[in-house]
Design an enzyme around this catalytic site. Structure first.
Site, short mmCIF file in Angstrom:
data_model
loop_
_atom_site.label_atom_id
_atom_site.label_comp_id
_atom_site.label_asym_id
_atom_site.label_seq_id
_atom_site.Cartn_x
_atom_site.Cartn_y
_atom_site.Cartn_z
N SER A 17 2.29 -0.44 -6.69
CA SER A 17 2.06 0.37 -5.49
C SER A 17 1.21 1.57 -5.85
O SER A 17 1.40 2.16 -6.91
CB SER A 17 3.40 0.88 -4.95
OG SER A 17 3.20 1.98 -4.08
N GLY A 57 0.80 -1.22 0.00
CA GLY A 57 0.00 0.00 0.00
C GLY A 57 0.83 1.27 0.00
O GLY A 57 0.28 2.38 0.09
N ASP A 58 2.17 1.14 -0.04
CA ASP A 58 3.01 2.35 -0.07
C ASP A 58 4.28 2.03 -0.87
O ASP A 58 4.32 1.01 -1.55
CB ASP A 58 3.30 2.83 1.37
CG ASP A 58 3.46 4.35 1.45
OD1 ASP A 58 4.08 4.94 0.53
OD2 ASP A 58 2.97 4.97 2.42
N ASP A 59 5.30 2.87 -0.79
CA ASP A 59 6.50 2.71 -1.62
C ASP A 59 7.04 1.26 -1.54
O ASP A 59 7.13 0.68 -0.48
CB ASP A 59 7.60 3.68 -1.17
CG ASP A 59 7.17 5.14 -1.30
OD1 ASP A 59 6.14 5.42 -1.95
OD2 ASP A 59 7.88 6.01 -0.74
#
Ligand SMILES: *[C@@H]1O[C@H](CO)[C@@H](O)[C@H](O)[C@H]1NC(C)=O
Ligand SMILES: *[C@@H]1O[C@H](CO)[C@@H](O)[C@H](O)[C@H]1NC(C)=O
Length: 445
Positions: free
Chosen positions: A281, A248-250
């Site tokens: 992502s 859900g992120d980098d």
């Protein structure tokens, strides 16, 4: 458009094939030796039950206590057989291998009430998302050397949804736990393990050196908050390769501390290699920052394949950060269905508190981005330096970012930056004019 894309794809494929055929495939092998341990114990010898319900905290802590205190020559391997082993967080020790057999799952408890708290990192001054201390990572290593987490692709499951919900409902008291953190450690290998549903960042080596992460799979839902894949932080000689990351992120973000705390601690990240990573992502594929106050030097990211991603390549910092970001090379990236291809910006991320120094301006220089091929890229690129600290020697070569047919394709936008470009389409902003005319880009491509 289609035929041009086809020709370029063929050229690119030939280039990759040639480079692969001529050179041996580079790997992380050798940075940290993979050691064989003849002393082996099984978690079941310590009473663990892999039924997914029994809490096995005592078994993990006792087994690791035994490894720490018996100090067998060559270290000890802790075998986790097939089964689901529920446990509270636990600490590793030096000279051990945590071996997850096929079908083994080490699963974090969702009882967050007794989760241990530890001190904030000095380079952050506080927890990353809440003031004060922070919850200890599910699997933790502090001041260790010679630790291996490996096996036959067993799973470390953070069961992070309770933590994500606390974040969403704003009921978090302290910063969420990482899934695995090594702090002040060296000689670490993490390979052939699946990481799932981390409460927060997945793998966080901080103040570490000689770390190898390879053949891992990292999975978390795209709407899970702040579930970064791998964040090398104030660490050196870190090599990450041959992995699939979808979170859900980098996917990978190189960091080095936060504003005045990171500047005072002064520990950079340097000599970081990232290669053959595939993933998706909603935020960035390959990132540096935004916490870079100790500086980030010598990063090489190559052979990266991204799909359905927010920003393909994101170098990010902010005023108050200080720190020098330099000698970053990113090459051979294929990206598809991307919001923004490349973003290099000096106004990203928040501050730990109001006491950051607005005169602590970051420096961004010697950035090489080459051999990038993007399809269905909504916006090609944005390079936004700082008025009082322009980004310099930002060089792009052989960068081709196409929109999707029929939709408007945003061009490059730039400010407070200098550098050059060779073979870039759509053609970049005037600040990054062709280096064949200007001789820009001091390091050759
Ligand atoms: C685990 O390590 C942390 C940080 O070093 C320490 O504060 C904590 O007491 C340790 N916990 C156990 C059970 O040993
Ligand atoms: C584990 O997964 C990796 C890919 O991440 C794969 O290369 C390897 O063959 C797998 N190993 C086993 C024992 O299944």
């Amino acid at each position: 458009m289609k035929s041009r894309g086809g020709v370029w794809a063929a050229v690119l494929a030939l280039m990759w094939w040639c480079s692969g055929a001529v050179a041996e495939v580079a790997t992380c092998s050798g940075l940290v030796p993979m050691v064989y341990r003849s002393d082996k114990i099984s978690i079941t010898d310590y009473g663990a039950v892999g039924d997914g319900k029994t809490l096995n905290t005592k078994a993990f802590r006792e087994a690791i206590y035994r490894i720490e205190h018996l100090r067998r020559r060559g270290g000890t391997l802790l075998y986790i057989p097939a089964g689901v082993y529920l446990t509270d967080s636990f600490n590793l020790t030096s000279r051990m291998t945590l071996y997850l057999a096929k079908g083994a799952v080490i699963k974090a408890t969702q009882d967050t009430t007794n989760w241990p708290l530890i001190a904030p990192l000095p380079s952050y001054g506080r927890g990353r998302e809440r003031p004060g201390g922070r919850y200890m990572s599910f699997i933790h290593g502090d001041g260790l050397h010679d630790v291996i987490i490996t096996g036959e692709n067993g799973t470390i499951d953070g069961q992070g949804d309770v933590w994500w919900n606390m974040w969403r409902q704003r009921t978090l008291q302290f910063t969420r736990p990482n899934l695995v953190e090594f702090k002040d450690s060296r000689g670490i290998i993490i390979s052939n393990v699946i990481f799932k549903n981390s409460p927060f960042w997945n793998i966080h080596p901080v103040y570490c050196s000689n770390v190898v992460i390879r053949y891992v799979t990292i999975l978390a839902p795209s709407d899970s908050p702040n579930t970064d894949g791998i964040d090398p932080d104030s660490s050196s000689h870190v090599c990450i390769e041959d992995s699939y990351i979808s979170t859900g992120d980098d996917l990978v973000a190189v960091k080095s501390g936060w504003d005045q705390y990171g500047i005072a601690y002064g520990r950079p990240s340097n000599d970081i290699t990232i290669r053959r990573i595939t993933g998706s992502s909603p935020f960035a594929g390959i990132a540096v920052g935004s916490e870079t106050s100790g500086g980030v030097t010598n990063v090489l990211a190559e052979h990266i394949t991204l799909s359905n991603t927010g920003i393909g390549i994101h170098l990010k910092t902010n005023i108050g950060r200080g720190g020098i970001i330099r000698n970053i090379t990113i090459s051979n990236v294929f990206m598809e269905n991307i919001r923004k291809g490349i973003k290099i910006a000096g106004d990203v991320g928040d501050h730990p508190d109001e006491n950051y120094d607005p005169n602590a301006l970051p420096i961004m220089k010697h950035i090489r981005i080459k051999n990038i091929w993007g399809e269905k890229v909504l916006e090609a690129g944005l390079v936004k330096g700082l008025k009082n600290s322009p980004f310099t020697d930002i060089c792009l070569a052989n960068v081709h970012l196409f929109g999707s047919s029929g939709s408007r394709h945003g061009p490059w936008t730039c400010s407070d930056v200098s550098g050059g470009s060779v073979e870039v389409s759509p053609s970049p902003c005037s600040e990054l004019i062709s280096s064949s005319q200007t001789g820009a880009c001091s390091i050759p491509f």
